[in-house]
Design a protein around this motif. Structure first.
Motif, short mmCIF file in Angstrom:
data_model
loop_
_atom_site.label_atom_id
_atom_site.label_comp_id
_atom_site.label_asym_id
_atom_site.label_seq_id
_atom_site.Cartn_x
_atom_site.Cartn_y
_atom_site.Cartn_z
N THR A 18 43.17 36.72 41.34
CA THR A 18 42.15 36.62 40.30
C THR A 18 40.81 36.36 40.99
OG1 THR A 18 42.28 34.24 40.04
CG2 THR A 18 43.88 35.55 38.82
N SER A 38 40.70 44.40 34.92
CA SER A 38 40.64 43.20 35.78
C SER A 38 39.43 43.25 36.70
CB SER A 38 41.89 43.01 36.64
OG SER A 38 42.91 43.81 36.26
N SER A 43 42.58 38.63 33.99
CA SER A 43 43.35 38.47 35.22
C SER A 43 44.51 37.51 35.01
CB SER A 43 42.45 37.94 36.33
OG SER A 43 41.22 38.59 36.29
#
Lengths: 169, 351, 159, 372
Positions: free
Chosen positions: D311, D104, D75
């Motif tokens: 993230t 991710s 991320s």
């Protein structure tokens, strides 16, 4: 060392090992290398790999290594990650708080020599061996769990060759 | 056994010296192997092999290696620690626990001393280890240790009350305080155990649920007295690192650990004696072979180990309570409930 | 809301001290604000009904050019989903910027970091100490003219 | 009677402490067990990320972003490469976008597993931690067959990927999803709905929504306070707008809205959402190249961008200033944990020592990201 310190004080240094000493050596070394309690302590990225190594998949407990939170209870300290200048004094203090006999494994490039931060890291200590003595260096960024296990086995080999006779010198 | 030894040696003193030897041996071996059992059981619960490098796949020699290694460790005296108290504390803790073993009846032929106030004695001596904890925590000159010892005092002093209250039910039913008497009274099989209301007619059915509750309360509060999860706030490693034995190294730390594990079996032994028939076989005299004095050892130790196993099981399953929640549990739930149970049992006895 | 409209709103509220918006790509559009005005401008941006910049995304210190430092504010509005960048340029000789910690609590640590690494002094900040580096560290390492010292507390720094 | 003098006790937690998640130091001022004040000291892992960036070329910065928040390296890279692509004006092939999203989301699962596991450990339950780590190994396996590394990947490059996924990747991911789904239930049974765990976390460290926004909270910490904000939905980057998923928010089921349990539960639900996204993406990866046309020497025009992505920890932003040369003029990383940690002082006053540990754990901080 509890017993060994007493030996220091009361016994003349042994010139060479005899049967009694070498047998005692073997037993004491066997116990030390099979019961290396480790510090519950991580610095940076390598700490995650250290955790992964001690978790179920790789399981450090097989080797008799268990994490203890207090520096007084432990035998080996794994410097797992970048040592910064701010942290360096603390690590030195932790090392001093550990009771003898104690061993240190420097895990990962950062702890070995500064790793990727060697050139421009104005706040990074370039290698933990500048402040405390290191027994085994494990290279890698971060080292795989297998590499860490290899490092621990190397440390066991080192302990196996230690001797009371040499210790007193 | 007393008589046998007295006949053999013909001397009161020698007999007194021999009697505790098996006890010491048992405590040390048990404490060592309880550590290994803890590691092996937790490993099993966490899908990993656990120690398996020394002594074959079971790792039976792991604890021997640990003990030998800890013997070699340096003794550390922390900066500005109180030397006398610091060095005495681990022994006080261990002694307090060991004294408790004196009255635990392992079999109809073997008990350290058959005191007529055995149960009372047990509660009295196990509190000695609190003093040791307080001494150690204070003398270490470390704030985490101090917090650990303060918590330990608060916890153990509070949990003495529900422990005693829960045990009181059995005392009322049995009319004695002698541990050997409790076991003898529960003869005749599982239906006569105190958890099932003790020996008595059909009318005892009424009190069975209350006795089960009392047994549970006793188990919970002895868990707290042995400082086991979920009540291990004394050494909670995520809050106060290792609590009382934070500053202790080598053998002194081992004394604390031994005390904890020895305490586990001691409190299980009391629980077994009070509620689960002591050394009695669950089949009573129906199978006489299972009720011989030597089998009684097996029954007692087996039952004790079962509760030790439950303690280990709980430790690796449950999170830890917070210090005030621990007190709430004690004062708001366990004590009132045990008072109600005492009231019911008393009422039953009067009627 | 568009940056042009925001700038016009600001212009109408403050007579001077508001620069023209820079919007040519690949630059995120930003407005330069005079040093003395930044606190009032930020307060206005947060409290004005049509703007509602309630979130300080990022606050950075920048070694802007030879003589100047800059403090850059990235603002975002949860309510209206628009963004703006503010810049305050101060001379290196006197790098004092009013603190905005009382407008966004998030600014407190960001300003400390900017002070630590860049040496911008935030006026009225309640607790302006070094945050990342040790208290007794000398110099501000993110300035372009920073020289790595040879030793710190007896520990050699260069490789 | 002489007056008894009392004073507050100052307790230093860390930098070496089992529950500070690295090398954070908290200075607690205590009155008995009650916390009066908390002073966090950070910087014990300050590795000079921003200084390094100025000395490196643009592609060379990517390994350093890996090492910033070391439990979700993918991320971190994503955020940086998106910023660079914005600055350079590069369109990346769709295949790349799909792989990036899958990676991710897998990384989000791995990161949340660590967060949940260590949180259980903070509460005193060690077993969930090991369960989570064992599950996480399976995610790392997927990364390993793709790029050879377990932790720090250097996989996303400016304008594409370092290399293509292996041919059995999709198969392996499907196997993992099948394996992973029951694990969430297992985790819930073991930890989330444990009575003691709820007691320990509900009504602790309450973060009101307005303070959360004001103090710059982000990620699950912000959503735990009941604010439906996720950059993947509100400011879609990459191809997140193509997928159908929910934003889990705290609901205050077991206590007050915005307490530790809410923040914890948001992470558990996000695991499910990540699985949803991967399931939608894994079968639709188009064929094509994995590298856009990028000059060998990356030399962006003069300019500056602020790129932010969601993230697992929250909003990670890179403020990249280019002066037209090969090296970045300045890169500032806005780290999510940094903003979240700054609230610890306000959130732990008046609670107990054990609660500070739980509050800290519920932010899911990583010191590498805070100190950079």
């Amino acid at each position: 060392m509890g017993i060994l310190n007493k030996l220091d004080a009361h016994i003349e240094p042994f010139e060479s090992g005899n049967i009694l000493i070498t047998s005692a050596d073997k037993l004491l070394n066997w116990s030390r290398l099979n019961s290396m309690w480790q510090m519950f302590f991580g610095l940076a990225c390598c700490a995650i790999e250290m955790m992964a190594t001690s978790a179920s998949h790789y399981d450090l407990d097989r080797f008799g290594i268990i994490p203890r939170p207090s520096p007084r209870h432990i035998d080996i300290i794994l410097i797992s990650g970048t040592v910064t200048l701010k942290m360096a004094t603390r690590i030195k203090r932790l090392w001093e708080q550990m009771p003898e006999p104690k061993y240190c494994i420097s895990m990962g490039s950062c702890a070995n020599c500064g790793g990727p931060y060697w050139e421009h890291g104005y706040h990074v200590l370039k290698g933990v061996d500048r402040i405390i003595p290191v027994d085994v260096y494990v290279p890698g960024c971060p080292p795989r769990p297998e590499a860490l296990l290899e490092g621990l086995i190397k440390l066991q080999e080192k302990i196996r060759t230690q001797s009371l006779a040499k210790k007193v010198n | 056994m007393d008589k046998f030894l007295l006949d053999t040696f013909g001397n009161e003193l020698i007999k007194d010296l021999i009697i505790p030897i098996p006890l010491f041996a048992f405590v040390v071996v048990f404490a060592l192997y309880a550590v290994l059992a803890e590691r092996k059981i937790s490993a099993f619960m966490q899908n990993r092999p656990g120690p398996n490098r020394v002594g074959g796949r079971t790792g039976v020699l792991q604890v021997v290696a640990d003990a030998l290694k800890l013997l070699q460790k340096e003794m550390v005296l922390p900066f500005r620690a109180d030397k006398l108290l610091y060095n005495v504390a681990p022994f006080v803790v261990f002694t307090g626990t060991l004294l408790g073993y004196a009255i635990i009846p392992f079999s109809s032929i073997y008990v350290g001393v058959d005191l007529n106030i055995g149960l009372f004695y047990f509660f009295a001596v196990t509190s000695i280890s609190v003093i040791g904890m307080l001494m150690g925590g204070w003398a270490s000159n470390n704030k985490y240790s101090l917090y650990g010892s303060m918590r330990s005092v608060a916890q153990i002093v509070s949990y003495e009350i529900p422990t005693a209250l829960a045990a009181l039910n059995v005392v009322m039913l049995a009319g004695t305080l002698s541990m050997q008497k409790f076991s003898e009274l529960q003869a005749g099989g599982i239906q006569n155990w105190f958890v099932m209301g003790g020996p008595g007619g059909l009318s005892k059915v009424i009190i069975i649920p209350f006795m089960v509750a009392a047994a549970l309360i006793l188990f919970i509060s002895t868990l707290a007295e042995a400082n086991r999860t979920p009540f291990d706030i004394v050494e909670a490693d995520s809050e106060i690192v290792a609590g009382v034995h934070l500053e202790y190294a080598g053998m002194q730390m081992v004394m604390f650990m031994f005390a904890e594990y020895a305490q586990m079996f001691a409190v299980s032994g009391v629980l077994v004696t009070l509620f689960f028939g002591g050394w009695q076989s669950p089949f009573g005299d129906a199978i006489p072979f299972l009720n011989t004095p030597w089998m009684q050892f097996a029954w007692f130790i087996g039952k004790g180990l079962f509760f030790v196993f439950v303690m280990i099981w709980l430790r690796w399953t449950l999170p830890r309570l917070r210090v005030d929640q621990l007190m709430h549990l004690c004062w708001k739930y366990l004590i009132p409930i045990s008072l109600v149970i005492i009231f019911v049992i008393g009422f039953y006895l009067v009627v | 809301m568009d940056i042009k409209e925001i700038q016009e709103l600001l212009k109408s509220a403050f007579d001077e001290g508001i620069g023209e918006p820079v919007t040519d790509k690949p630059v995120d559009p930003y407005i330069t604000v005079e040093t003395g005005k930044i606190h009032a401008v930020c307060l206005f941006l947060r409290d004005e009904e049509r703007l509602q910049f309630d979130y300080l995304s990022c606050l950075s210190g920048v070694d802007y050019d030879k003589d100047n430092l800059a403090s850059v504010y990235h603002l975002y509005s949860f309510a209206l989903n628009h963004k703006i960048v503010l810049k305050v340029i101060v001379p290196k000789s006197n790098p004092i910027v009013p603190s905005v910690y009382d407008i966004w609590a998030a600014a407190e640590w960001h300003e400390r970091e900017s002070y630590d690494l860049m040496g911008i002094v935030y006026e009225n900040h309640p607790d302006l100490r070094r945050i990342l580096l040790p208290e007794d560290w000398e110099g501000h390492p993110l300035r372009k003219d920073f020289k790595v010292p040879e030793f710190y507390n007896g520990m050699k720094i260069p490789y | 009677m002489a007056e008894i003098r009392t004073e507050e006790m100052i307790l230093n937690m860390g930098p070496q402490h089992p529950s500070t998640h690295g090398v954070l130091r908290l200075q607690l001022t205590l009155e008995g067990e009650i916390v009066i004040d908390v002073k966090p000291y950070i910087g014990y892992l300050h590795r000079c990320f921003e200084k390094h960036c100025e000395a490196m070329t643009y592609p060379q910065v990517i390994p350093y972003t890996d090492r910033m928040d070391y439990v979700n390296s993918m991320s971190n890279e994503l955020s940086y490469v998106i910023g660079m692509e914005k600055l350079l004006g590069i369109e990346v092939p769709e295949r790349v976008e799909y792989i990036r999203v899958i990676m991710s989301e897998l990384q989000r699962i791995a990161s949340h597993l660590i967060a949940i596991g260590t949180y259980g450990n903070d509460a005193g339950a060690f077993t969930p931690f090991l369960y989570c780590m064992a599950t996480r190994e399976r995610v790392l396996e997927l990364f390993e067959i793709t790029c050879g590394a377990r932790l720090l990947y250097n996989y996303f490059w400016i304008g594409g990927l370092s290399h293509d996924i292996p041919s059995n990747f999709q198969q392996k991911v499907k196997e993992f999803i099948k394996f992973f789904k029951p694990k969430i239930t297992e985790l819930n049974n073991l930890l989330s709905f444990n009575k003691i765990f709820i007691e320990r976390t509900a009504n602790i460290g309450i973060l009101p929504a307005d303070y959360a926004i004001n103090a710059g909270a982000c990620g699950p910490t912000l959503r735990g306070s009941g604010i439906k904000f996720d950059l993947r939905k509100n400011e879609p980057y990459s191809i997140y707008n193509k997928f159908d998923f929910d934003i889990p928010i705290g609901q205050g089921l077991k206590g007050t809205l915005g307490d530790c349990w809410d923040r914890y539960m948001v992470r558990i639900h996000e695991l499910e959402e990540s699985v949803k996204i991967i399931e939608q993406a894994i079968d639709n990866i188009p064929e094509g190249d994995v590298q856009a046309q990028v000059p060998k020497r990356v030399k962006p025009p003069v300019g500056e961008v602020y790129a932010r992505t969601e993230t697992p920890k929250g909003e990670l932003g890179y403020y990249i200033i280019s002066d037209g040369s090969l090296n970045p003029f300045r890169i500032k990383a806005r780290s999510p944990s940094f903003c979240n940690l700054s609230m610890i002082r306000a959130l732990s006053k008046g609670y107990m020592i054990a609660d500070v540990v739980m509050t800290l754990g519920s932010f899911d901080i990583v010191l590498g990201c805070i100190d950079r």
